[in-house]
Write a protein that holds these residues in place. Structure first.
Motif, mmCIF file in Angstrom:
data_model
loop_
_atom_site.group_PDB
_atom_site.id
_atom_site.type_symbol
_atom_site.label_atom_id
_atom_site.label_comp_id
_atom_site.label_asym_id
_atom_site.label_seq_id
_atom_site.Cartn_x
_atom_site.Cartn_y
_atom_site.Cartn_z
ATOM 1 N N LEU A 207 0.806 -1.221 -0.152
ATOM 2 C CA LEU A 207 -0.135 -0.041 0.228
ATOM 3 C C LEU A 207 0.812 1.382 0.256
ATOM 4 O O LEU A 207 0.595 2.141 -0.724
ATOM 5 C CB LEU A 207 -0.985 0.056 1.200
ATOM 6 C CG LEU A 207 -2.218 -1.063 0.993
ATOM 7 C CD1 LEU A 207 -2.874 -1.215 2.485
ATOM 8 C CD2 LEU A 207 -3.101 -0.891 0.101
ATOM 9 N N ILE B 32 2.074 1.808 -3.506
ATOM 10 C CA ILE B 32 0.919 2.425 -4.133
ATOM 11 C C ILE B 32 0.926 3.952 -4.154
ATOM 12 O O ILE B 32 0.632 4.527 -4.852
ATOM 13 C CB ILE B 32 -0.235 1.680 -3.873
ATOM 14 C CG1 ILE B 32 -0.182 0.228 -4.716
ATOM 15 C CG2 ILE B 32 -1.480 2.381 -4.738
ATOM 16 C CD1 ILE B 32 -1.314 -0.671 -4.206
ATOM 17 N N ILE C 209 -6.101 -1.055 -1.670
ATOM 18 C CA ILE C 209 -5.623 -0.766 -2.766
ATOM 19 C C ILE C 209 -6.072 0.602 -3.631
ATOM 20 O O ILE C 209 -5.641 1.557 -3.898
ATOM 21 C CB ILE C 209 -5.355 -1.758 -3.945
ATOM 22 C CG1 ILE C 209 -4.231 -2.797 -3.312
ATOM 23 C CG2 ILE C 209 -4.638 -1.350 -5.027
ATOM 24 C CD1 ILE C 209 -4.108 -4.197 -4.338
#
Length: 284
Positions: free
Chosen positions: A173, A176, A235
Motif C-alpha cells: 500500500l 502504491i 489498494i
C-alpha cells in the motif's frame, strides 16, 4: 502485546530497537550492537561466528536470544536476533571493545528514558528532535518530519484496525501511495535519490514531506469514510489518497515551475537548511 520499532543512535550509528509495552523492556538488534562495538565491515558474519562459539561453550544467553521482526536495509521486515539489556550486558563481555562501557551506559539511559517517556509523551518528541538536530537537520525540516511521523502512525493504525499485515500489505500500500503521487515506488524513489540503506523520508525535502503527508492523511481519511473490506478495496483507497497529493503536486509545479520530487538526499545538498529549485540549485 504492542511492540514499537525504533532506531536509536549511539555515537551517530544506528541501532535497531523494539520496545515491548507488556514486558516493559527494550530489545536491541544484536548484529547492530556488534557493528557498533567492533566497527566490523561484516557484522552479520561477526555475530554468526560469535554465536556459534558461545553456543558450543553452553552460553545460555545466546540460547535465550529471541528473533523479532525488524526493518532490514532493504526496507522489509525480517526476523533478527535481539537481546534485552540484561542479555546484552552478558554478550558484550564476549566482545573485546573499548566502547563496551560507554555502550552499557547508553543502554541504561535508553531504558530509563522510555519509562520517563511513557509518563510524559512529550519527552519522546523532544528526544526525536534532539536526534535530528544532532544529525544536522534544520528546525523547519524537523518540524515537518515529526508531523509526518504522526500522520504515518495514524495511517498504519487505521490499517491495523482492518487487520492488514504489517510486512507485505503495509509495504504494498505504501508503494502504491508513493507511485501514485510521486511516480515511483519506494525502491525506485530511493534509487533516484542515490540511497541504499538510508530511510527515504529522512532524505526528503520539505516539499516532498508535505506531499507525502497529504497522500497518507488523505488515504487514512478516505479509509475511515469508506471502510474498505478487502485488500483490493484498500489498494483503491491508497490510490485515491495518492491522487489527491499528485494533483496538488502538479498544480504546485505548474504555479512555481519548481519540481517537487527532488534527487537531493541528506548527505548531498539536503542537510538541510536549503531547498531545491527547478535548475537543481540550492536556495535558502
Amino acid at each position: 502485546m504492542t511492540k514499537f520499532n525504533q532506531i536509536k543512535l549511539f555515537e551517530e550509528k544506528k541501532v535497531r530497537a523494539i520496545y515491548d509495552d507488556v514486558e516493559e523492556k527494550w530489545y536491541f538488534a544484536v548484529v547492530d550492537v556488534c557493528a557498533v562495538l567492533t566497527d566490523s565491515s561484516n557484522p552479520q558474519t561477526y555475530w554468526r561466528v560469535l554465536k556459534n562459539r558461545l553456543k558450543k561453550e553452553g552460553n545460555e544467553t545466546v540460547t535465550n536470544c529471541n528473533a523479532l521482526k525488524l526493518q532490514a536495509a532493504d526496507g522489509k521486515m525480517r526476523k533478527t536476533d535481539v537481546a534485552d539489556t540484561e542479555q546484552l550486558f552478558r554478550l558484550i563481555q564476549s566482545i573485546p571493545s573499548p566502547k563496551a562501557e560507554p555502550f552499557k551506559q547508553w543502554m541504561a539511559q535508553v531504558a530509563a528514558l522510555r519509562i520517563d517517556q511513557m509518563q510524559d509523551p512529550e519527552l519522546g518528541i523532544k528526544q526525536a528532535l534532539a536526534d535530528y538536530k544532532r544529525l544536522g537537520y534544520s528546525d523547519n525540516w524537523i518540524n515537518q518530519r515529526l508531523k509526518s511521523i504522526e500522520i504515518r502512525k495514524d495511517l498504519t493504525d487505521e490499517w491495523k484496525r482492518h487487520g492488514l499485515e504489517e510486512s507485505v500489505q503495509f509495504a504494498t500500500l505504501t508503494d502504491i501511495i508513493y507511485h501514485t503521487w510521486a511516480g515511483m515506488t519506494a525502491r525506485e524513489y530511493k534509487k533516484f535519490k542515490g540511497l541504499k540503506k538510508e530511510n527515504l523520508r529522512d532524505n526528503m525535502t520539505n516539499r516532498e514531506l508535505v506531499m507525502n503527508m497529504l497522500a497518507e492523511l488523505s488515504t487514512k481519511e478516505i479509509s475511515e469514510s469508506q471502510n474498505p473490506e478487502t485488500f483490493g478495496d484498500h489498494i483503491d483507497v491508497a490510490r485515491q489518497g495518492g491522487e489527491i497529493a499528485r494533483n496538488a503536486r502538479m498544480e504546485l509545479e505548474a504555479k512555481t515551475g519548481k519540481p517537487v520530487v527532488s534527487p537531493l538526499n541528506a548527505k548531498e545538498g539536503l542537510l538541510l537548511h536549503k531547498d531545491y529549485n527547478k535548475e537543481g540549485k540550492s536556495e535558502q
